[in-house]
Scaffold this motif. Structure first.
Motif, PDB file in Angstrom:
ATOM      1  N   LYS A 262      50.556  43.311  35.215  1.00 45.72           N
ATOM      2  CA  LYS A 262      50.995  44.514  34.628  1.00 45.72           C
ATOM      3  C   LYS A 262      50.145  45.320  33.783  1.00 45.72           C
ATOM      4  N   VAL A 263      49.379  44.551  32.869  1.00 50.87           N
ATOM      5  CA  VAL A 263      48.323  45.346  32.094  1.00 50.87           C
ATOM      6  C   VAL A 263      47.424  46.211  33.001  1.00 50.87           C
ATOM      7  N   GLU A 264      46.802  45.462  33.979  1.00 45.49           N
ATOM      8  CA  GLU A 264      45.850  46.036  34.977  1.00 45.49           C
ATOM      9  C   GLU A 264      46.644  47.319  35.679  1.00 45.49           C
TER      10      GLU A 264
ATOM     11  N   HIS B 295      45.009  53.770  36.030  1.00 48.83           N
ATOM     12  CA  HIS B 295      44.385  55.355  35.954  1.00 48.83           C
ATOM     13  C   HIS B 295      43.221  55.556  35.105  1.00 48.83           C
ATOM     14  N   LEU B 296      42.818  54.555  34.461  1.00 54.20           N
ATOM     15  CA  LEU B 296      41.725  54.783  33.396  1.00 54.20           C
ATOM     16  C   LEU B 296      40.310  54.104  34.210  1.00 54.20           C
ATOM     17  N   PRO B 297      39.131  54.861  33.758  1.00 52.52           N
ATOM     18  CA  PRO B 297      38.096  54.391  34.508  1.00 52.52           C
ATOM     19  C   PRO B 297      37.825  52.806  34.001  1.00 52.52           C
ATOM     20  N   PRO B 298      36.936  52.107  34.685  1.00 51.77           N
ATOM     21  CA  PRO B 298      36.702  50.789  34.275  1.00 51.77           C
ATOM     22  C   PRO B 298      35.750  50.730  32.916  1.00 51.77           C
ATOM     23  N   PRO B 299      35.794  49.796  32.373  1.00 47.97           N
ATOM     24  CA  PRO B 299      35.411  49.892  30.858  1.00 47.97           C
ATOM     25  C   PRO B 299      33.691  49.668  31.257  1.00 47.97           C
ATOM     26  N   PRO B 300      32.935  50.262  30.629  1.00 49.24           N
ATOM     27  CA  PRO B 300      31.399  50.281  30.795  1.00 49.24           C
ATOM     28  C   PRO B 300      30.878  48.568  30.572  1.00 49.24           C
TER      29      PRO B 300
END
Length: 222
Positions: free
Chosen positions: A198-200, A205-210
Motif C-alpha cells: 500500500k505504501v508503494e 506517483h513520485l519518482p524513485p528515490p535517488p
C-alpha cells in the motif's frame, strides 16, 4: 539477521513506555503560553510521574527483564510461527535451534547485548529527562484544567497515588505486558507485506528515490 530482528522487536516493545513521556511534537504555530498557576500544578504532577532517574531505572533494571521474557517466548517458536522469513535450511527448527547451530554462544551474546544496551540507553535518556519533564508539564498545563491538575496532585499525595505514580512508567516494560505485546508479533509481521504494498501504491506517483551516492563528500570550494 536474528540479532537485529530481535533488537528491533525489543525497541518496538520499549517504545510505548518512552512515548508516555515524549515531548509534544512541534507545531507550525507557537503554542499559547500556559497559565503560570496551571503550569506550576502541571510541573508538580509531572515531577511525580517522571521522577528523576526513572529512565535509568527503566533501561538498567526493566529492559534486561523484558528481553529475558522476550527470548523465552520468541526462541521457542519457529520463524513461520513468528511470521518471519526462515533462515536457509532452517526447516521446522525453532529460533533457538537455528541460532544455536549458527552461534553456540548466541544466548549469552544476547544477554550481554541487552545489559549493555540498557545501561547505555539509560545514560542517554537520563540526559534528556529534564527536557521531557518541561515539555510534558507544558502539555499537561494546556490539556488539563487547574482543578483537574489539583485532583491529580491530591491523588499522588496519597499512599496509593504515590505507589501508582512511582510504578506508572515502569509498568509499560513489565514482562507481563510485553509478553502480551510479543504475542501480537506474528500478526504484525504477516501484515507488513500488505502494508508495504500500500505504501508503494500511495507513492507510485513520485519518482524513485535517488540511489545512495558512493562518491566521498568534498568541499564545494575545492
Amino acid at each position: 539477521m536474528m540479532r537485529p530482528t530481535i533488537a528491533a522487536i525489543a525497541f518496538a516493545l520499549v517504545s510505548p513506555a518512552l512515548a508516555q513521556t515524549a515531548a509534544p511534537a512541534a507545531t507550525p504555530a507557537a503554542p499559547a503560553v500556559p497559565d503560570p498557576a496551571r503550569l506550576a500544578a502541571a510541573e508538580k504532577a509531572v515531577a511525580v510521574l517522571v521522577p528523576k532517574g526513572i529512565y535509568n531505572r527503566m533501561m538498567r533494571d526493566q529492559y534486561p527483564k523484558m528481553m529475558d521474557a522476550l527470548m523465552v517466548q520468541m526462541m521457542g517458536k519457529t520463524a513461520d510461527e513468528l511470521g518471519m522469513p526462515a533462515e536457509k535450511g532452517a526447516g521446522g527448527k525453532t529460533m533457538r535451534e537455528t541460532a544455536a547451530s549458527a552461534d553456540p554462544h548466541f544466548q549469552e551474546r544476547m544477554r550481554i547485548m541487552s545489559r549493555v544496551f540498557g545501561e547505555e540507553l539509560g545514560v542517554v535518556f537520563d540526559k534528556i529527562e529534564p527536557r521531557v519533564r518541561a515539555g510534558l508539564a507544558r502539555a499537561f498545563a494546556r490539556k488539563f484544567t487547574a482543578q483537574q491538575l489539583d485532583d491529580m496532585n491530591a491523588f499522588f499525595a496519597t499512599p496509593s497515588g504515590a505507589v501508582f505514580a512511582d510504578q506508572y512508567l515502569l509498568t509499560f516494560m513489565d514482562p507481563e505486558l510485553t509478553q502480551e505485546m510479543m504475542a501480537a508479533t506474528p500478526e504484525m509481521m504477516k501484515a507488513m507485506p500488505a502494508i508495504m504494498a500500500k505504501v508503494e501504491k500511495a507513492t507510485a506517483h513520485l519518482p524513485p528515490p535517488p540511489p545512495p551516492s558512493t562518491k566521498p563528500k568534498t568541499d564545494e570550494n575545492d
